[in-house]
Design an enzyme around this catalytic site. Structure first.
Site, mmCIF file in Angstrom:
data_model
loop_
_atom_site.group_PDB
_atom_site.id
_atom_site.type_symbol
_atom_site.label_atom_id
_atom_site.label_comp_id
_atom_site.label_asym_id
_atom_site.label_seq_id
_atom_site.Cartn_x
_atom_site.Cartn_y
_atom_site.Cartn_z
ATOM 1 N N HIS A 1 -6.526 -5.842 -1.490
ATOM 2 C CA HIS A 1 -5.562 -5.153 -1.133
ATOM 3 C C HIS A 1 -4.449 -5.509 -0.169
ATOM 4 O O HIS A 1 -5.084 -5.916 1.068
ATOM 5 C CB HIS A 1 -6.296 -3.794 -0.545
ATOM 6 C CG HIS A 1 -5.046 -2.506 -0.518
ATOM 7 N ND1 HIS A 1 -4.685 -1.922 -1.713
ATOM 8 C CD2 HIS A 1 -4.662 -1.838 0.454
ATOM 9 C CE1 HIS A 1 -4.090 -0.894 -1.583
ATOM 10 N NE2 HIS A 1 -3.819 -0.840 -0.045
ATOM 11 N N SER B 1 1.012 -1.205 0.027
ATOM 12 C CA SER B 1 -0.108 0.023 -0.120
ATOM 13 C C SER B 1 0.896 1.438 0.013
ATOM 14 O O SER B 1 1.867 1.348 -0.742
ATOM 15 C CB SER B 1 -1.151 -0.043 1.121
ATOM 16 O OG SER B 1 -1.829 0.827 1.101
ATOM 17 N N ASP C 1 -8.126 -3.793 -7.474
ATOM 18 C CA ASP C 1 -7.627 -3.371 -5.991
ATOM 19 C C ASP C 1 -8.833 -2.788 -5.314
ATOM 20 O O ASP C 1 -9.283 -1.960 -5.521
ATOM 21 C CB ASP C 1 -6.496 -2.344 -6.180
ATOM 22 C CG ASP C 1 -5.865 -1.810 -4.842
ATOM 23 O OD1 ASP C 1 -4.965 -2.446 -4.266
ATOM 24 O OD2 ASP C 1 -6.505 -1.007 -4.068
#
Ligand SMILES: *[C@@H]1O[C@H](CO)[C@@H](O)[C@H](O)[C@H]1NC(C)=O
Ligand SMILES: *[C@@H]1O[C@H](CO)[C@@H](O)[C@H](O)[C@H]1NC(C)=O
Ligand SMILES: *[C@@H]1O[C@H](CO)[C@@H](O)[C@H](O)[C@H]1NC(C)=O
Ligand SMILES: *[C@@H]1O[C@H](CO)[C@@H](O)[C@H](O)[C@H]1NC(C)=O
Length: 421
Positions: free
Chosen positions: A364, A201, A297
């Site tokens: 994610h 991330s 995502d």
């Protein structure tokens, strides 16, 4: 959200936090996390080995170097020593946790572990940081470092600010990066025989931002590579025409003075904000890099394709909660996003020693968690878990590992075992 909160405060798991923006977490992902939490504390997991709790190390002389968290406290990392054949191999993982793009936002982080080491504790290593061969077949015996994220700017800014009531705020991500790597060098990183810089991330973006700089710290003959998980944020418009990532990133770039870390060839031609996006960044990266991301995502579908404000009828909430409930228009919008994503990845496709693992499983961050990194129910591409694909790429110089999953409505069956779709 209840489960994610429960995860944070579980006494069995010292500080096992999801290091990604929680606002976008779909209910099934919460289920997934719940499953992870259950299996962590189950008798089976205990029998398989004690939890890998790794103490927090505060950076020495942090204040002196101005390398501090948002609140001025010293930054921190967790180091677990390698063993056996991994004794001289190093993995440095940069944690994620979204960004703060305004003074208020950053000020709020001061009272959390995302802005102050006062709130950080020991954590449990798992997934790519696990020291169990069964869970982490390739990197298990390496020296493993998890660098805590407390600057709110992907380890990239260098500035100071003041919040509304005059309290100082420090945007020192770049100095944190430098100081932590310097300290690790003195702890054995300098004589590494091989090294990997990873992150997920906001940490996945940071791994891209610092990839070549990390590489440059080692002799040429030492193999150094980078791995970015779910860090490929796109500059695209949402349903209402807004560019969500751009609005966040422009705040981060300006407030935190992100400049030095950006590739020189990019900022010579473009605005700094554009050079903060992976689509531009990867053009300049010369170090072999592995990009792992979902083509759908969940953070970006939730925030970029269809953020709350752009979805007045809430028709997207049903779709985001369960892919089977998406309308054909919604599928089209998601496929449009995926198309731009695949297009942006062409640059990576053309680099022979790069790796790609682009699944279509609506998730994610998969590298930090045991069940998603490498387990019976991990998603697979080409019949490989993410851990196996990364290992193949790592060992084979990257050749042959460029997996891109199919487009909806085709669904990879290994998504379903994981997500109960
Ligand atoms: C500054 O303001 C915040 C709220 O925005 C408050 O929580 C904090 O206590 C204030 N700090 C000081 C030193 O007044
Ligand atoms: C900060 O990000 C939010 C989205 O979370 C956006 O709406 C806002 O415009 C941004 N503000 C600044 C100053 O960048
Ligand atoms: C999806 O649709 C099914 C059948 O129409 C329904 O039972 C289910 O509750 C829906 N799920 C969500 C999250 O809306
Ligand atoms: C997929 O891999 C697993 C083990 O990694 C193996 O047992 C299985 O036979 C493979 N399946 C196919 C279709 O190759």
């Amino acid at each position: 959200m209840a489960m994610a909160t429960a995860l944070r405060s579980s006494p069995l798991v010292p500080q096992h936090r999801p290091r990604f923006p929680v606002s976008a977490v779909a209910p099934w992902l919460v289920m997934l996390l719940a499953l992870a939490a259950l299996s962590c504390s189950s008798p089976v997991a205990v029998a398989a080995g004690s939890p890998e709790v790794v103490e927090l190390t505060l950076l020495a002389n942090a204040q002196e170097k101005g390398a501090v968290c948002l609140d001025g406290s010293p930054p921190a990392y967790h180091l677990q020593r390698g063993f056996g054949s991994g004794k001289h191999s190093w993995i440095v993982n940069l944690e994620g946790g979204a960004w703060c793009n305004t003074t208020e936002d950053c000020s709020d982080r001061r009272m959390t572990d995302l802005g102050s080491s006062k709130f950080m504790k020991a954590i449990e290593f798992e997934g790519i940081l696990s020291n169990k061969r069964s869970q982490n077949p390739y990197f298990y015996n390496w020296n493993k470092v998890d660098v805590r994220y407390c600057d709110g700017g992907s380890f990239a800014g260098d500035a100071e600010g003041k919040d509304r009531n005059g309290t100082k705020l420090f945007f020192r991500g770049l100095r944190i990066w430098e100081a932590v790597v310097d300290e690790l060098m003195g702890k054995g990183l300098a004589t590494a025989k091989q090294a990997l810089l990873s992150g997920c991330s906001a940490g996945g973006l940071a791994a891209l931002l610092h990839c070549d700089d990390f590489r440059a710290r080692f002799p040429q003959e030492v193999p150094v590579k980078c791995l970015s998980d779910s860090g490929f944020f796109l500059d695209v418009k949402d349903l209402s025409g807004e560019r969500f990532m751009r609005s966040i990133f422009s705040g981060v770039v300006h407030l935190q003075n992100v400049r030095e870390v950006l590739p020189k060839d990019c900022i010579a031609e473009k605005e700094p904000i554009e050079c903060f996006f992976p689509a531009e960044l990867i053009k300049s990266i010369s170090t072999p890099t592995f990009i792992r991301n979902s083509g759908y995502d969940s953070y970006q579908v939730g925030n970029v394709v269809a953020p709350g404000g752009s979805d007045p009828g809430q028709s997207w909430s049903r779709c985001k909660a369960d892919i089977r409930n998406c309308t054909s228009t919604q599928i089209e919008a998601m496929n449009e996003f995926r198309k731009e994503f695949v297009e942006a990845l062409k640059v990576a496709q053309c680099k022979s020693n790069w790796g790609l693992f682009i699944d279509s499983c609506f998730n994610h961050c998969q590298t930090p968690f045991r069940i998603t990194w490498h387990s019976q129910i991990s998603l697979r591409l080409g019949n490989k878990t993410i851990a196996e694909a990364v290992a193949d790429w790592y060992v084979g110089g990257g050749h042959g590992v460029k997996e891109i999953d199919c487009e909806y409505p085709c669904i990879n069956p290994t998504c379903s075992s994981q997500l109960d779709l």
